[in-house]
Design an enzyme around this catalytic site. Sequence first.
Site, PDB file in Angstrom:
ATOM      1  N   ASP A  37       0.823  -1.216   0.000  1.00 51.20           N
ATOM      2  CA  ASP A  37       0.000   0.000   0.000  1.00 51.20           C
ATOM      3  C   ASP A  37       0.856   1.266   0.000  1.00 51.20           C
ATOM      4  O   ASP A  37       0.555   2.230  -0.689  1.00 51.20           O
ATOM      5  CB  ASP A  37      -0.909   0.027   1.234  1.00 51.20           C
ATOM      6  CG  ASP A  37      -1.985  -1.040   1.148  1.00 51.20           C
ATOM      7  OD1 ASP A  37      -2.034  -1.744   0.112  1.00 51.20           O
ATOM      8  OD2 ASP A  37      -2.766  -1.164   2.116  1.00 51.20           O
ATOM      9  N   GLU A  39       3.790   1.839  -1.151  1.00 55.19           N
ATOM     10  CA  GLU A  39       4.409   2.097  -2.448  1.00 55.19           C
ATOM     11  C   GLU A  39       3.358   2.667  -3.405  1.00 55.19           C
ATOM     12  O   GLU A  39       3.617   3.613  -4.153  1.00 55.19           O
ATOM     13  CB  GLU A  39       4.992   0.779  -2.975  1.00 55.19           C
ATOM     14  CG  GLU A  39       5.653   0.836  -4.330  1.00 55.19           C
ATOM     15  CD  GLU A  39       6.828   1.809  -4.401  1.00 55.19           C
ATOM     16  OE1 GLU A  39       7.313   2.241  -3.338  1.00 55.19           O
ATOM     17  OE2 GLU A  39       7.230   2.161  -5.529  1.00 55.19           O
ATOM     18  N   TYR A  40       2.146   2.092  -3.354  1.00 54.67           N
ATOM     19  CA  TYR A  40       1.052   2.587  -4.181  1.00 54.67           C
ATOM     20  C   TYR A  40       0.782   4.063  -3.855  1.00 54.67           C
ATOM     21  O   TYR A  40       0.678   4.910  -4.745  1.00 54.67           O
ATOM     22  CB  TYR A  40      -0.199   1.741  -3.919  1.00 54.67           C
ATOM     23  CG  TYR A  40      -1.418   2.206  -4.669  1.00 54.67           C
ATOM     24  CD1 TYR A  40      -1.712   1.713  -5.935  1.00 54.67           C
ATOM     25  CD2 TYR A  40      -2.282   3.148  -4.116  1.00 54.67           C
ATOM     26  CE1 TYR A  40      -2.818   2.140  -6.637  1.00 54.67           C
ATOM     27  CE2 TYR A  40      -3.391   3.586  -4.818  1.00 54.67           C
ATOM     28  CZ  TYR A  40      -3.656   3.077  -6.074  1.00 54.67           C
ATOM     29  OH  TYR A  40      -4.753   3.516  -6.755  1.00 54.67           O
ATOM     30  N   SER A  86     -35.668  -4.531 -18.632  1.00 51.46           N
ATOM     31  CA  SER A  86     -35.600  -5.377 -17.444  1.00 51.46           C
ATOM     32  C   SER A  86     -35.736  -6.834 -17.872  1.00 51.46           C
ATOM     33  O   SER A  86     -35.866  -7.136 -19.052  1.00 51.46           O
ATOM     34  CB  SER A  86     -36.669  -4.988 -16.444  1.00 51.46           C
ATOM     35  OG  SER A  86     -37.914  -5.120 -17.059  1.00 51.46           O
ATOM     36  N   LYS A 119     -27.217 -13.016 -10.447  1.00 45.41           N
ATOM     37  CA  LYS A 119     -27.999 -11.780 -10.583  1.00 45.41           C
ATOM     38  C   LYS A 119     -27.577 -10.848  -9.453  1.00 45.41           C
ATOM     39  O   LYS A 119     -27.944 -11.048  -8.296  1.00 45.41           O
ATOM     40  CB  LYS A 119     -29.494 -12.058 -10.521  1.00 45.41           C
ATOM     41  CG  LYS A 119     -30.308 -10.802 -10.802  1.00 45.41           C
ATOM     42  CD  LYS A 119     -31.773 -11.111 -11.000  1.00 45.41           C
ATOM     43  CE  LYS A 119     -32.530  -9.923 -11.563  1.00 45.41           C
ATOM     44  NZ  LYS A 119     -32.417  -8.710 -10.769  1.00 45.41           N
ATOM     45  N   ARG A 140     -29.906   3.677 -14.443  1.00 50.10           N
ATOM     46  CA  ARG A 140     -30.947   3.158 -15.310  1.00 50.10           C
ATOM     47  C   ARG A 140     -32.089   4.165 -15.484  1.00 50.10           C
ATOM     48  O   ARG A 140     -32.627   4.316 -16.566  1.00 50.10           O
ATOM     49  CB  ARG A 140     -31.478   1.866 -14.693  1.00 50.10           C
ATOM     50  CG  ARG A 140     -32.579   1.209 -15.451  1.00 50.10           C
ATOM     51  CD  ARG A 140     -32.904  -0.122 -14.801  1.00 50.10           C
ATOM     52  NE  ARG A 140     -33.779  -0.908 -15.635  1.00 50.10           N
ATOM     53  CZ  ARG A 140     -35.094  -0.777 -15.638  1.00 50.10           C
ATOM     54  NH1 ARG A 140     -35.665   0.105 -14.857  1.00 50.10           N
ATOM     55  NH2 ARG A 140     -35.834  -1.531 -16.427  1.00 50.10           N
ATOM     56  N   CYS A 431     -30.536  -9.940  34.083  1.00 50.53           N
ATOM     57  CA  CYS A 431     -31.263 -10.297  35.288  1.00 50.53           C
ATOM     58  C   CYS A 431     -30.221 -10.572  36.368  1.00 50.53           C
ATOM     59  O   CYS A 431     -29.248 -11.293  36.137  1.00 50.53           O
ATOM     60  CB  CYS A 431     -32.095 -11.556  35.018  1.00 50.53           C
ATOM     61  SG  CYS A 431     -32.544 -12.447  36.517  1.00 50.53           S
ATOM     62  N   CYS A 437     -32.620 -17.657  39.178  1.00 48.15           N
ATOM     63  CA  CYS A 437     -33.590 -17.414  38.097  1.00 48.15           C
ATOM     64  C   CYS A 437     -33.744 -18.690  37.272  1.00 48.15           C
ATOM     65  O   CYS A 437     -32.783 -19.182  36.685  1.00 48.15           O
ATOM     66  CB  CYS A 437     -33.101 -16.273  37.208  1.00 48.15           C
ATOM     67  SG  CYS A 437     -34.128 -16.026  35.744  1.00 48.15           S
TER      68      CYS A 437
HETATM   69  S1  IVH Z   1     -28.981  -8.959 -18.178  1.00 50.64           S
HETATM   70  C1  IVH Z   1     -32.264  -6.661 -21.118  1.00 50.64           C
HETATM   71  N1  IVH Z   1     -27.541  -9.985 -16.277  1.00 50.64           N
HETATM   72  O1  IVH Z   1     -31.384  -7.207 -13.275  1.00 50.64           O
HETATM   73  C2  IVH Z   1     -31.778  -6.682 -19.734  1.00 50.64           C
HETATM   74  N2  IVH Z   1     -29.084  -8.283 -15.707  1.00 50.64           N
HETATM   75  O2  IVH Z   1     -34.331  -7.387 -13.650  1.00 50.64           O
HETATM   76  C3  IVH Z   1     -30.528  -7.492 -19.641  1.00 50.64           C
HETATM   77  N3  IVH Z   1     -29.071  -7.692 -13.335  1.00 50.64           N
HETATM   78  O3  IVH Z   1     -31.866  -4.183 -14.911  1.00 50.64           O
HETATM   79  C4  IVH Z   1     -30.101  -7.621 -18.259  1.00 50.64           C
HETATM   80  N4  IVH Z   1     -27.487  -9.084 -12.733  1.00 50.64           N
HETATM   81  O4  IVH Z   1     -29.582  -4.458 -13.870  1.00 50.64           O
HETATM   82  C5  IVH Z   1     -28.495  -9.096 -16.584  1.00 50.64           C
HETATM   83  N5  IVH Z   1     -26.153 -10.981 -14.709  1.00 50.64           N
HETATM   84  C6  IVH Z   1     -27.111 -10.092 -15.012  1.00 50.64           C
HETATM   85  C7  IVH Z   1     -27.688  -9.250 -14.050  1.00 50.64           C
HETATM   86  C8  IVH Z   1     -28.693  -8.360 -14.431  1.00 50.64           C
HETATM   87  C9  IVH Z   1     -28.328  -8.146 -12.324  1.00 50.64           C
HETATM   88  C10 IVH Z   1     -30.102  -6.652 -13.223  1.00 50.64           C
HETATM   89  C11 IVH Z   1     -30.052  -5.664 -14.372  1.00 50.64           C
HETATM   90  C12 IVH Z   1     -31.452  -5.508 -14.849  1.00 50.64           C
HETATM   91  C13 IVH Z   1     -32.245  -6.241 -13.838  1.00 50.64           C
HETATM   92  C14 IVH Z   1     -33.400  -6.900 -14.555  1.00 50.64           C
END
Ligand code: IVH
Length: 674
Positions: A37, A39-40, A86, A119, A140, A431, A437
Amino acid sequence: MTRDGSDNPAGRAAFLRAEIERHNHAYYVLDAPTIPDAEYDRLFRELQDIEAAHPELSTPDSPTRRVGGAPLPEFRQVAHAVPMLSLNNAFSAEEAAAFDRRCREGLGVEQIDYACEPKFDGLAIGLRYEKGVFVQGATRGDGFTGEDVTQNLRTVRNIPLRLTGSGYPDLLEVRGEVLMLRRDFERLNERQRAAGEKEFANPRNAAAGSLRQLDPKIAAQRPLRFFAYGVADVSTVAPAPSLHSSMMERLAAWGIPVAAERAVVQGAAGLMAYYERIGAARRTLSYDIDGVVYKVNRLADQERLGYVSRAPRFAIAHKFPAEEALTTVEAIEVQVGRTGAITPVARLAPVFVGGVTVTNATLHNEDEVRRKDVRIGDTVIVRRAGDVIPEVVSVVPEKRPILAPEFVMPKKCPVCGSAVEKPEDEAIARCSGGLFCPAQRKQALLHFASRRAMDIEGLGEKLVEQLVDNAVIKTPADLYKLGVLALANLERMAEKSAANLLAAIDKSRHTTLARFIYALGIRNVGEATAKDLARHFGSLDALMAADADQLQLVPDVGPVVAASIARFFAEPHNREVVEQLRAAGVQWEEGAPSAAAHAPLAGKTFVLTGTLPTLTREAAKELIEARGGKVAGSVSKKTHYVVAGAEAGSKLEKAQELGVNILDESQLKELLES
Ligand code: IVH
């Protein structure tokens, strides 16, 4: 010009930028730090100094931008070149199989390859790169227009300000999520708490709050991370990848962080196996996820399948059971623990969360109830993650009924009526009834009989309840006076189980000093301390005779622990119980007091993670402890060795980050033998 640019400021600045970003990438993306760290920090300061002396040399991709500029009055709106859509959700294996069927029918094929990813439970973000330089990042928003959070995203350490490698397109928009690692979230909340500021309910909220900070200097201090899951709006990439998975590989090669848990699988069975595997590993990931995402891997097939309204047909999110849910507080009661600790507990309207129905959640202590301001009638967020005890995360203030009385800690123990005491400097109310107790007596007995203490099988909660309520047993020593008759009089006690229990009690007479000390339930004396005490003193009499100063000679025994041990043995009632137990035939082998020198690993702390090829975790622990070493549960700067086996998770990562020695099983054995 020299390679490190030392002969001119422009060359030196360019060299430093590349160096610093290379180290950033190694640290934040590859989890493999390349330099200390200090050095960084030195390189970073040198670059800052050059840029201050020659402002014309400052560039938009300079790592010095990561510390944040002037606050903004508000975020600018940006239109997304490609809308941020989505995903549809699947909540069961059937729904996931139906997704596969639709894709197969749509493409007219027998089997499909899918790219699978976690996800991420964060916030969707688009990052624009022009000629490899990060120029804009946006949230978004409503999917068509988002907010320009470029300034804050520049401070996210694992987002490259300039792409690395070659072959990236002139224009690239990467899509992904910004999130906060769980350990960073814990640390942030600790800092917030220490500063008297508001804590965040979960990593996602913390990430959201940080990303929407108008003051980028504050955002810079928030440990955000980014993970990519795809691209949108790309000028020509040559050669054009034909698979989603190869596009992700390409991103990784350009320095963009992608999740390690990606996989390409075949068909619905492959999807389910991936879901199970990631679900089982969920707790060991360093960040929160709320499911997995399946995507048809071939990009041409994705295009053929296309979109319905605002979601793709070629992808779906398969969600895990939620770990958080809303419910209402029906009552707040208190529970009395083994050491008299009084814990407020929220009785909840039953709610399905984390895969089970939850009706109680701990509120930890009075201060916690105050801080979270939980009241009867409140609507609350409850969380149950893995096997962790469910807890109330926070209250939804808008839903509070008009008359919601504040919680008050009872002044008297609800079980025995003794006064409740709470020292000024402690969070826990207790207590004062001690073993008078019944609640404490029951807990003390259960602890005494527990597996790691005297290991009396069959002495469960229901039984202890009856034994104490019917005054059959007052102290652990009474256990050894039990006969078949006394047991036969209890409810639901079959003759066979009575005999088994008596045999188990009898068997527990032969124990070890460490187990016996632990079983006594001395406050602040856990299993590890009990082992240290046994090793140090060798005999119970030596331990009982020790004063607080002598006790503090034991490794890791400080003034607080020493005082509570001394207090325990100063109590005539406790000495009497110990004598009765010995008289009842409870025995162990006593040893000579150990000099720390006999223990080659004395003072060394180990952490075990993953599955070792031959040793069980228990066995490895015993071997280490037999040589005076200690086994701890989490990795810190004080850890001397991490012993890692197959499927080691975040502990290994943390050890690498902190530069802790990492051993495999054979190296551990060598160390034990040396
Ligand atoms: S693909 C056309 N991959 O989930 C949309 N989404 O419910 C393609 N998300 O708004 C999305 N992990 O922000 C994709 N591995 C993943 C993801 C992911 C989280 C989120 C993303 C999206 C939301 C959809």
